[in-house]
Design a protein around this motif. Sequence first.
Motif, PDB file in Angstrom:
ATOM      1  N   LEU A  62       1.021  -1.332  -0.039  1.00 23.11           N
ATOM      2  CA  LEU A  62       0.034   0.046  -0.094  1.00 23.11           C
ATOM      3  C   LEU A  62       0.937   1.198   0.002  1.00 23.11           C
ATOM      4  O   LEU A  62       0.623   2.074  -0.837  1.00 23.11           O
ATOM      5  N   LEU A  63       1.698   1.414   0.998  1.00 19.26           N
ATOM      6  CA  LEU A  63       2.639   2.652   0.864  1.00 19.26           C
ATOM      7  C   LEU A  63       3.482   2.552  -0.174  1.00 19.26           C
ATOM      8  O   LEU A  63       3.732   3.789  -0.566  1.00 19.26           O
ATOM      9  N   GLY A  64       4.008   1.485  -0.715  1.00 22.00           N
ATOM     10  CA  GLY A  64       4.985   1.637  -1.875  1.00 22.00           C
ATOM     11  C   GLY A  64       4.184   1.939  -3.096  1.00 22.00           C
ATOM     12  O   GLY A  64       4.877   2.626  -3.924  1.00 22.00           O
ATOM     13  N   GLY A  65       2.922   1.296  -3.165  1.00 21.55           N
ATOM     14  CA  GLY A  65       2.262   1.809  -4.351  1.00 21.55           C
ATOM     15  C   GLY A  65       1.981   3.391  -4.626  1.00 21.55           C
ATOM     16  O   GLY A  65       2.070   3.896  -5.618  1.00 21.55           O
ATOM     17  N   PHE A  66       1.468   3.690  -3.386  1.00 21.00           N
ATOM     18  CA  PHE A  66       1.272   5.191  -3.392  1.00 21.00           C
ATOM     19  C   PHE A  66       2.446   5.808  -3.513  1.00 21.00           C
ATOM     20  O   PHE A  66       2.227   7.170  -3.944  1.00 21.00           O
ATOM     21  N   PHE A 113       2.512  -3.510  -7.634  1.00 22.95           N
ATOM     22  CA  PHE A 113       2.322  -2.507  -6.927  1.00 22.95           C
ATOM     23  C   PHE A 113       0.976  -1.593  -7.313  1.00 22.95           C
ATOM     24  O   PHE A 113       0.572  -0.892  -6.492  1.00 22.95           O
ATOM     25  N   GLU A 114       0.201  -1.888  -8.307  1.00 26.66           N
ATOM     26  CA  GLU A 114      -0.812  -1.105  -8.731  1.00 26.66           C
ATOM     27  C   GLU A 114      -1.909  -1.933  -8.575  1.00 26.66           C
ATOM     28  O   GLU A 114      -3.177  -1.803  -8.390  1.00 26.66           O
ATOM     29  N   SER A 115      -1.934  -3.374  -8.414  1.00 26.35           N
ATOM     30  CA  SER A 115      -2.664  -4.514  -8.480  1.00 26.35           C
ATOM     31  C   SER A 115      -3.706  -4.358  -7.374  1.00 26.35           C
ATOM     32  O   SER A 115      -5.107  -4.516  -7.604  1.00 26.35           O
ATOM     33  N   GLY A 116      -3.549  -3.828  -6.362  1.00 25.82           N
ATOM     34  CA  GLY A 116      -4.630  -3.619  -5.010  1.00 25.82           C
ATOM     35  C   GLY A 116      -4.739  -2.159  -4.770  1.00 25.82           C
ATOM     36  O   GLY A 116      -5.254  -2.127  -3.468  1.00 25.82           O
ATOM     37  N   SER A 134      -8.032  -1.912  -4.104  1.00 20.35           N
ATOM     38  CA  SER A 134      -8.773  -3.137  -3.654  1.00 20.35           C
ATOM     39  C   SER A 134      -8.244  -3.739  -2.672  1.00 20.35           C
ATOM     40  O   SER A 134      -8.111  -3.195  -1.265  1.00 20.35           O
ATOM     41  N   TRP A 135      -7.288  -4.668  -2.877  1.00 21.59           N
ATOM     42  CA  TRP A 135      -7.125  -5.518  -1.422  1.00 21.59           C
ATOM     43  C   TRP A 135      -5.830  -5.138  -0.886  1.00 21.59           C
ATOM     44  O   TRP A 135      -5.484  -5.447   0.189  1.00 21.59           O
ATOM     45  N   PHE A 136      -5.263  -4.009  -1.204  1.00 22.37           N
ATOM     46  CA  PHE A 136      -4.309  -3.475  -0.352  1.00 22.37           C
ATOM     47  C   PHE A 136      -4.939  -2.824   0.807  1.00 22.37           C
ATOM     48  O   PHE A 136      -4.399  -2.457   2.049  1.00 22.37           O
ATOM     49  N   ARG A 137      -6.183  -2.052   0.669  1.00 19.92           N
ATOM     50  CA  ARG A 137      -6.963  -1.311   1.473  1.00 19.92           C
ATOM     51  C   ARG A 137      -8.157  -2.025   2.264  1.00 19.92           C
ATOM     52  O   ARG A 137      -8.580  -1.798   3.420  1.00 19.92           O
ATOM     53  N   TYR A 138      -8.702  -3.133   1.315  1.00 19.59           N
ATOM     54  CA  TYR A 138      -9.930  -3.503   1.897  1.00 19.59           C
ATOM     55  C   TYR A 138      -9.785  -5.085   1.741  1.00 19.59           C
ATOM     56  O   TYR A 138      -9.015  -5.748   0.941  1.00 19.59           O
ATOM     57  N   PRO A 139     -10.507  -5.938   2.564  1.00 17.72           N
ATOM     58  CA  PRO A 139     -10.625  -7.099   2.213  1.00 17.72           C
ATOM     59  C   PRO A 139     -11.293  -7.742   0.927  1.00 17.72           C
ATOM     60  O   PRO A 139     -10.986  -8.982   0.589  1.00 17.72           O
ATOM     61  N   CYS A 140     -11.836  -6.831   0.205  1.00 17.16           N
ATOM     62  CA  CYS A 140     -12.507  -7.314  -1.335  1.00 17.16           C
ATOM     63  C   CYS A 140     -12.466  -5.919  -1.936  1.00 17.16           C
ATOM     64  O   CYS A 140     -12.568  -4.965  -1.445  1.00 17.16           O
ATOM     65  N   ALA A 141     -12.692  -6.138  -3.402  1.00 21.84           N
ATOM     66  CA  ALA A 141     -13.203  -5.314  -4.232  1.00 21.84           C
ATOM     67  C   ALA A 141     -14.639  -5.011  -4.113  1.00 21.84           C
ATOM     68  O   ALA A 141     -15.432  -5.761  -3.449  1.00 21.84           O
TER      69      ALA A 141
END
Length: 230
Positions: free
Chosen positions: A82-86, A141-144, A147-154
């Motif tokens: 999450l942090l790396g993606g942002f 690093f963009e895949s979630g 969605s899954w980086f932040r939440y349990p589901c999309a």
Amino acid sequence: MAWTKTDDDSIVDSGGKGINDEHKRFVDDYANPHAWLLTADNLHEQAAAIYSRRSGSSILTRRNAKGEVLQETRGVDKSVFLLGGFALENAIKAFLVYENPHWISNGRLSGELKSHKLTGLRGRSKLIPYKRTYTHVLEAFESGLDSWFRYPCALTMQDTQEGQNLYDHLWLGYTKLMSAYGKTLVTLLDKEWKGPHGSHGCWKVRGETLGWRGKALPPQYRRPNRGIVR
């Protein structure tokens, strides 16, 4: 909010502040490329700090009905992704704003910047390093980010993905990209940048930026060498 027109054709609000002043402040204080770099560097620093403690993190194990291991992930991997993606997103947008100042004009961000798709954002930059390589890192690093980086589901089952492992090769690729982004952005920002609404500036960045070690900090800002306590 009420706006009125003055004799010199400028537009002001009821408090006497011009719209153009607010638009310029948006660039000067918030939306310039250096501001995007600062946010990227902050997020990257936190991601790296968490990753450095990864070996001591909890392990999440998924098994099937037979007790066979289907997947194992470190508990901190989601936070690092999450942090790396942002961090990557903000760094790439620093390039885009540098190259396209009109994307932050009139007190708002262009629709060209309203995306979390790192590969798509990278494709809009002409100055960014590794424009056609390390795509697998950006994709991971963009895949979630939505969605899954932040939440349990999309939002739907069709959009929901399994969490990924933060493999060593992904982290090494991430740090390679960020270091290159840091070096290039520091070099670009050392020159005068001209933004919309008369905004302009250059930024002398010292020390470590996105993992790249640039010119040393002045002595008064360096961390003290504590040495070894016996």
